[in-house]
Scaffold this active site. Sequence first.
Site, mmCIF file in Angstrom:
data_model
loop_
_atom_site.group_PDB
_atom_site.id
_atom_site.type_symbol
_atom_site.label_atom_id
_atom_site.label_comp_id
_atom_site.label_asym_id
_atom_site.label_seq_id
_atom_site.Cartn_x
_atom_site.Cartn_y
_atom_site.Cartn_z
ATOM 1 N NE ARG A 101 117.609 -62.857 119.307
ATOM 2 C CZ ARG A 101 116.628 -63.729 119.282
ATOM 3 N NH1 ARG A 101 116.711 -64.848 119.953
ATOM 4 N NH2 ARG A 101 115.527 -63.474 118.596
ATOM 5 C CB SER A 162 113.184 -53.303 116.259
ATOM 6 O OG SER A 162 113.145 -54.659 115.933
ATOM 7 C CG ASP A 216 110.471 -54.997 117.355
ATOM 8 O OD1 ASP A 216 109.758 -54.193 116.729
ATOM 9 O OD2 ASP A 216 111.001 -54.716 118.449
HETATM 10 C C1 BGC Z 1 110.726 -48.450 117.491
HETATM 11 C C2 BGC Z 1 109.850 -49.496 116.858
HETATM 12 C C3 BGC Z 1 110.014 -50.820 117.554
HETATM 13 C C4 BGC Z 1 109.800 -50.646 119.056
HETATM 14 C C5 BGC Z 1 109.972 -51.940 119.834
HETATM 15 C C6 BGC Z 1 110.495 -48.401 118.993
HETATM 16 O O1 BGC Z 1 111.391 -47.515 119.589
HETATM 17 O O2 BGC Z 1 110.471 -47.184 116.945
HETATM 18 O O3 BGC Z 1 110.151 -49.638 115.493
HETATM 19 O O4 BGC Z 1 109.081 -51.722 117.045
HETATM 20 O O5 BGC Z 1 110.698 -49.686 119.557
HETATM 21 O O6 BGC Z 1 111.229 -52.474 119.659
#
Ligand code: BGC
Length: 476
Positions: A101, A162, A216
């Site tokens: 996004r 994320s 995130d």
């Molecule tokens: C990632 C994290 C992320 C989470 C939620 C995980 O697979 O390693 O960095 O915050 O997913 O999106």
Amino acid sequence: MTGKCRIWRSMLMRWLCRIGRAIQQRQVPRRIEERCAELILSDDKLRDVCQRLLVELNRGLNKDTNKEATVKCFPTYVRELPNGEECGKFLALDLGGTNFRVLLIELGPHIFHMESKIFAVPQSVMLGPGTGLFDHIAECLATFMHENKVDVSPLPLGFTFSFPCSQEGLTKARLATWTKGFKCSGVEGEDVVKLLQEAIARRGDIKIDVMAVLNDTTGTLMACAWKNPACRIGLILGTGINACYVERLENVQLWDGDFDEPNQVVINTELGAFGDNGTLEFIRTEYDRTIDQHSLNPGRQLFEKMISGMYMGEVTRLVLAQLTREGLLFDGMGPEVLFEPGQFFTKYVSEIESDKKGEYTCCRQVLEELGYEDASDEDCANVRYICEAVSRRAAHIAAAAVACLLNKMGQKHVTVAVDGSLYRFHPHFHDLMVEKIRQLINPGLTFDLMLSEDGSGRGAALVAAVAVRIGSLAAR
Ligand code: BGC
């Protein structure tokens, strides 16, 4: 009618209703209950999960053990939470799942205005070379900036990325490892902000000012903290899972910045990797092992694979398929697709569990979608029981993780900001978690779980905005 008659009549009615309900809510055969027993975790086991997570968090925070720790506890360099005085126009990028996004956010006193556009990330890009991924991101960003006519002077940008990153500053984050179905080559170990800037420079048609890169969970925490100062934990329960929390600097041995006020930093725990050193073997099942073996990242993100939206449907499918093979479900002849990996989505679990108890409308719809037309009430009751067993386990171990953080922080009241498709769309996840966290936290502590919708996008703009606010204060 005399008073006595009325009492008798109402007792009789209650009895009849109870019998009716018992007939409607078909008893699940004992054999199925027995086969699902390993998915039902006692409070003692959940307390054990809490304890073990605490050990892993401390190993991540401690500089002597961090290297081999599985729960990395990355300091984020986000130390100030929003105070409501942030203002201006900001761009935000949000990459973390199959969609990407771009957002344009305007902040001011009591103003929050947001334009956003979703772009798909094709699987070929998710698994291709890293340059392809960042060129795709830059192209989407450029399209958005041209469409919204913000391509003239550079705007401050927050980049929500994320995945587990080791941060070296607010604008420098090296990807530790890919998760959630991404595996682009040439990105692990690299600074993702640099890769983004290089892709933008290759195009040459837009200018941006990257103010912050964040996870995130941090975005979710910031978006909630903007309205609620008690917010100290950010939790994502979506395609992946993870949590961040505000930690005192004296507990962060890896901290290499200054010790000025505020004496705190947001820690991205990356607790999806909890269990990667074998500490969760006492609750993992054959289903969890199968999922892991067939994943893109075997041996990693084992806690995530027991909970998150990317895997929960598949755990459920494996249980359904196994019990069908054993002749315990669908008279041994269930829908064909139950035997094909990836064909039972997490959204089906949410749909099936949204039926009222004893009703099977959504359950029948799902089974029909899977090509199984003549499901009996008994079939539906059994399928629902299995969905509940898998989703309850997920909610309860997620609750154990939150309880562990609350106990570790020891603050009287903490608001937990939560976002993610699993939490949002599963009809009972919130209630199951609240009930279990209450049972697992230390006496005297209180909490609430607050939906922080769109946190990863809004939070990116807020982190950028806080960075601009602090920067302009420092310049005064
Ligand atoms: C990632 C994290 C992320 C989470 C939620 C995980 O697979 O390693 O960095 O915050 O997913 O999106």
